[in-house]
Write a protein that holds these residues in place. Sequence first.
Motif, PDB file in Angstrom:
ATOM      1  N   HIS A  27      -6.791 -58.885  56.658  1.00  0.00           N
ATOM      2  CA  HIS A  27      -5.801 -58.163  56.420  1.00  0.00           C
ATOM      3  C   HIS A  27      -6.268 -56.463  56.057  1.00  0.00           C
ATOM      4  O   HIS A  27      -5.737 -55.791  55.265  1.00  0.00           O
ATOM      5  CB  HIS A  27      -5.006 -58.421  55.134  1.00  0.00           C
ATOM      6  CG  HIS A  27      -4.090 -59.780  55.147  1.00  0.00           C
ATOM      7  ND1 HIS A  27      -4.646 -61.024  55.038  1.00  0.00           N
ATOM      8  CD2 HIS A  27      -3.126 -60.006  55.457  1.00  0.00           C
ATOM      9  CE1 HIS A  27      -3.982 -61.676  55.446  1.00  0.00           C
ATOM     10  NE2 HIS A  27      -2.908 -61.373  55.734  1.00  0.00           N
ATOM     11  N   ASP A  64       0.495 -55.841  50.744  1.00  0.00           N
ATOM     12  CA  ASP A  64       0.956 -57.173  51.043  1.00  0.00           C
ATOM     13  C   ASP A  64       1.309 -57.772  49.585  1.00  0.00           C
ATOM     14  O   ASP A  64       0.631 -57.870  48.721  1.00  0.00           O
ATOM     15  CB  ASP A  64      -0.070 -58.223  51.709  1.00  0.00           C
ATOM     16  CG  ASP A  64       0.415 -59.483  52.248  1.00  0.00           C
ATOM     17  OD1 ASP A  64       1.058 -60.057  51.583  1.00  0.00           O
ATOM     18  OD2 ASP A  64       0.065 -59.843  53.533  1.00  0.00           O
ATOM     19  N   LYS A  66       1.260 -60.645  48.706  1.00  0.00           N
ATOM     20  CA  LYS A  66       0.407 -61.982  48.091  1.00  0.00           C
ATOM     21  C   LYS A  66      -0.874 -61.333  47.385  1.00  0.00           C
ATOM     22  O   LYS A  66      -1.204 -62.181  46.826  1.00  0.00           O
ATOM     23  CB  LYS A  66       0.243 -63.031  49.235  1.00  0.00           C
ATOM     24  CG  LYS A  66      -0.719 -62.345  50.407  1.00  0.00           C
ATOM     25  CD  LYS A  66      -1.303 -63.800  51.189  1.00  0.00           C
ATOM     26  CE  LYS A  66      -1.489 -63.487  52.621  1.00  0.00           C
ATOM     27  NZ  LYS A  66      -0.811 -62.501  53.404  1.00  0.00           N
ATOM     28  N   LYS A 106       6.414 -65.650  56.021  1.00  0.00           N
ATOM     29  CA  LYS A 106       7.017 -66.431  54.999  1.00  0.00           C
ATOM     30  C   LYS A 106       8.458 -66.269  54.891  1.00  0.00           C
ATOM     31  O   LYS A 106       9.085 -67.252  54.396  1.00  0.00           O
ATOM     32  CB  LYS A 106       6.388 -66.214  54.087  1.00  0.00           C
ATOM     33  CG  LYS A 106       6.180 -64.912  53.250  1.00  0.00           C
ATOM     34  CD  LYS A 106       5.275 -64.868  52.143  1.00  0.00           C
ATOM     35  CE  LYS A 106       5.245 -63.596  51.742  1.00  0.00           C
ATOM     36  NZ  LYS A 106       5.213 -62.488  52.617  1.00  0.00           N
ATOM     37  N   ALA A 130      -2.516 -63.256  64.713  1.00  0.00           N
ATOM     38  CA  ALA A 130      -2.657 -64.338  63.882  1.00  0.00           C
ATOM     39  C   ALA A 130      -3.057 -65.636  64.811  1.00  0.00           C
ATOM     40  O   ALA A 130      -3.064 -66.854  64.601  1.00  0.00           O
ATOM     41  CB  ALA A 130      -1.471 -64.761  63.174  1.00  0.00           C
ATOM     42  N   GLY A 135      -7.300 -64.875  65.738  1.00  0.00           N
ATOM     43  CA  GLY A 135      -6.313 -65.625  64.686  1.00  0.00           C
ATOM     44  C   GLY A 135      -7.359 -66.900  64.010  1.00  0.00           C
ATOM     45  O   GLY A 135      -7.085 -66.828  62.864  1.00  0.00           O
ATOM     46  N   ARG A 138      -9.556 -65.171  61.707  1.00  0.00           N
ATOM     47  CA  ARG A 138      -8.752 -64.749  60.344  1.00  0.00           C
ATOM     48  C   ARG A 138      -8.404 -65.981  59.378  1.00  0.00           C
ATOM     49  O   ARG A 138      -8.470 -65.515  58.306  1.00  0.00           O
ATOM     50  CB  ARG A 138      -7.560 -63.710  60.799  1.00  0.00           C
ATOM     51  CG  ARG A 138      -7.651 -62.670  61.298  1.00  0.00           C
ATOM     52  CD  ARG A 138      -6.495 -62.072  61.712  1.00  0.00           C
ATOM     53  NE  ARG A 138      -5.500 -61.402  60.491  1.00  0.00           N
ATOM     54  CZ  ARG A 138      -4.192 -61.307  60.511  1.00  0.00           C
ATOM     55  NH1 ARG A 138      -3.609 -61.861  61.533  1.00  0.00           N
ATOM     56  NH2 ARG A 138      -3.860 -61.075  59.338  1.00  0.00           N
ATOM     57  N   ALA A 139      -8.118 -66.888  60.033  1.00  0.00           N
ATOM     58  CA  ALA A 139      -7.637 -67.919  59.379  1.00  0.00           C
ATOM     59  C   ALA A 139      -8.981 -68.609  58.437  1.00  0.00           C
ATOM     60  O   ALA A 139      -8.773 -68.806  57.252  1.00  0.00           O
ATOM     61  CB  ALA A 139      -7.163 -69.081  60.199  1.00  0.00           C
ATOM     62  N   TYR A 142      -9.726 -66.028  55.611  1.00  0.00           N
ATOM     63  CA  TYR A 142      -8.857 -66.171  54.560  1.00  0.00           C
ATOM     64  C   TYR A 142      -9.010 -67.452  53.715  1.00  0.00           C
ATOM     65  O   TYR A 142      -9.179 -67.327  52.419  1.00  0.00           O
ATOM     66  CB  TYR A 142      -7.375 -66.190  54.884  1.00  0.00           C
ATOM     67  CG  TYR A 142      -6.432 -66.173  53.975  1.00  0.00           C
ATOM     68  CD1 TYR A 142      -5.827 -64.885  53.437  1.00  0.00           C
ATOM     69  CD2 TYR A 142      -5.775 -67.272  53.361  1.00  0.00           C
ATOM     70  CE1 TYR A 142      -4.895 -64.922  52.417  1.00  0.00           C
ATOM     71  CE2 TYR A 142      -4.722 -67.411  52.538  1.00  0.00           C
ATOM     72  CZ  TYR A 142      -4.189 -65.861  51.955  1.00  0.00           C
ATOM     73  OH  TYR A 142      -3.342 -65.854  51.161  1.00  0.00           O
ATOM     74  N   TYR A 166       4.701 -72.846  51.272  1.00  0.00           N
ATOM     75  CA  TYR A 166       3.751 -72.169  51.957  1.00  0.00           C
ATOM     76  C   TYR A 166       3.060 -71.127  51.179  1.00  0.00           C
ATOM     77  O   TYR A 166       1.959 -71.099  51.488  1.00  0.00           O
ATOM     78  CB  TYR A 166       4.685 -71.323  52.933  1.00  0.00           C
ATOM     79  CG  TYR A 166       3.784 -70.320  53.942  1.00  0.00           C
ATOM     80  CD1 TYR A 166       3.279 -70.947  54.825  1.00  0.00           C
ATOM     81  CD2 TYR A 166       3.824 -68.898  53.716  1.00  0.00           C
ATOM     82  CE1 TYR A 166       2.255 -70.371  56.006  1.00  0.00           C
ATOM     83  CE2 TYR A 166       2.864 -68.241  54.636  1.00  0.00           C
ATOM     84  CZ  TYR A 166       2.261 -68.857  55.542  1.00  0.00           C
ATOM     85  OH  TYR A 166       1.412 -68.158  56.541  1.00  0.00           O
ATOM     86  N   THR A 173      -8.085 -75.250  55.696  1.00  0.00           N
ATOM     87  CA  THR A 173      -7.705 -74.279  56.511  1.00  0.00           C
ATOM     88  C   THR A 173      -7.338 -74.888  58.052  1.00  0.00           C
ATOM     89  O   THR A 173      -6.182 -74.413  58.558  1.00  0.00           O
ATOM     90  CB  THR A 173      -8.929 -72.908  56.902  1.00  0.00           C
ATOM     91  OG1 THR A 173      -9.155 -72.626  55.874  1.00  0.00           O
ATOM     92  CG2 THR A 173      -8.586 -71.899  57.961  1.00  0.00           C
ATOM     93  N   LYS A 180       1.565 -72.927  60.381  1.00  0.00           N
ATOM     94  CA  LYS A 180       1.960 -71.485  61.042  1.00  0.00           C
ATOM     95  C   LYS A 180       1.266 -71.224  62.394  1.00  0.00           C
ATOM     96  O   LYS A 180       2.236 -71.119  63.334  1.00  0.00           O
ATOM     97  CB  LYS A 180       1.376 -70.487  60.214  1.00  0.00           C
ATOM     98  CG  LYS A 180       1.681 -69.137  60.413  1.00  0.00           C
ATOM     99  CD  LYS A 180       1.273 -67.993  59.612  1.00  0.00           C
ATOM    100  CE  LYS A 180       1.439 -66.740  60.246  1.00  0.00           C
ATOM    101  NZ  LYS A 180       1.068 -65.446  59.400  1.00  0.00           N
ATOM    102  N   LEU A 181       0.045 -71.287  62.832  1.00  0.00           N
ATOM    103  CA  LEU A 181      -0.599 -70.516  63.792  1.00  0.00           C
ATOM    104  C   LEU A 181       0.187 -71.210  65.332  1.00  0.00           C
ATOM    105  O   LEU A 181       0.399 -70.724  66.219  1.00  0.00           O
ATOM    106  CB  LEU A 181      -2.030 -70.575  64.033  1.00  0.00           C
ATOM    107  CG  LEU A 181      -2.774 -70.137  62.454  1.00  0.00           C
ATOM    108  CD1 LEU A 181      -4.085 -70.022  62.826  1.00  0.00           C
ATOM    109  CD2 LEU A 181      -2.131 -68.747  62.115  1.00  0.00           C
TER     110      LEU A 181
END
Length: 219
Positions: A27, A64, A66, A106, A130, A135, A138-139, A142, A166, A173, A180-181
């Motif tokens: 991010h 963000d 979160k 979300k 993403a 993507g 990134r996942a 994270y 969520y 992961t 989501k992805l």
Amino acid sequence: MEENERQLIGRTVEFVKKQLSGAEGGHDWWHIYRVWKIAGRIAREENADLFVVDLGALLHDIADAKFHDGDEEIGPRKAEIFLHSMQVEDSVIEQVLHIIRHISFKNRNEQPANISKELQIVQDADRLDAMGAIGIARAFNYGGYKGRLLYNPSVKPNPNQTKEEYKAAKAPTINHFYEKLLLLKDMMNTSTGKRMAAGRHCFMEQYLTQFYDEWEGEK
Ligand code: ADP
Ligand code: NI
């Protein structure tokens, strides 16, 4: 785009880089950079307002929720203060805040029925980042940041999570792919976005097949 608009984009780039210094790798400024590039490409193909799309893409993740105790107004508020200080017209500010408020995955069940073309474009660009090779990177980044497992075959994914589930998820992961992805391909707004998503989706499916084969030592 006019010269003063181009200058404002430059100032916005500097502002966003400063806001995101020290951000988690998925991010950070380079996420914004990629979304900005994809959004610009879609905006040109879809004849949208490039100035609004550029500002929306650049400012969409400056705070963000979160990473700010769930406060969903802090991002729009910071963007509004910045744009006012730059003497941007109120009508442009409104369009940019519309993007920042409604872009998030979300909040997909709370999205208003009439979203602007510019929001559709920045949302597609954010979703594309993403997906695919980026993507996946990134996942897992994270997940590592949050101390999650890569995969655990006994923890089953739940693709129909509520917003609260969520946000609270602590699952491995790999589950995020199903939560989501892999859902993003069917959520694209624009035809350019749909076309780009198809390729990135296919790449993720191949990746998962290889992942499970390797997990069992079959490849
Ligand atoms: P949004 O802000 O659109 O609601 P998120 O901020 O939750 O979406 O997700 C943005 C990106 O952060 C995801 O695309 C993914 O790369 C990463 N991410 C978020 N939640 C998770 C998770 N539980 N596991 C792995 N990656 C995640
Ligand atoms: Ni984003």
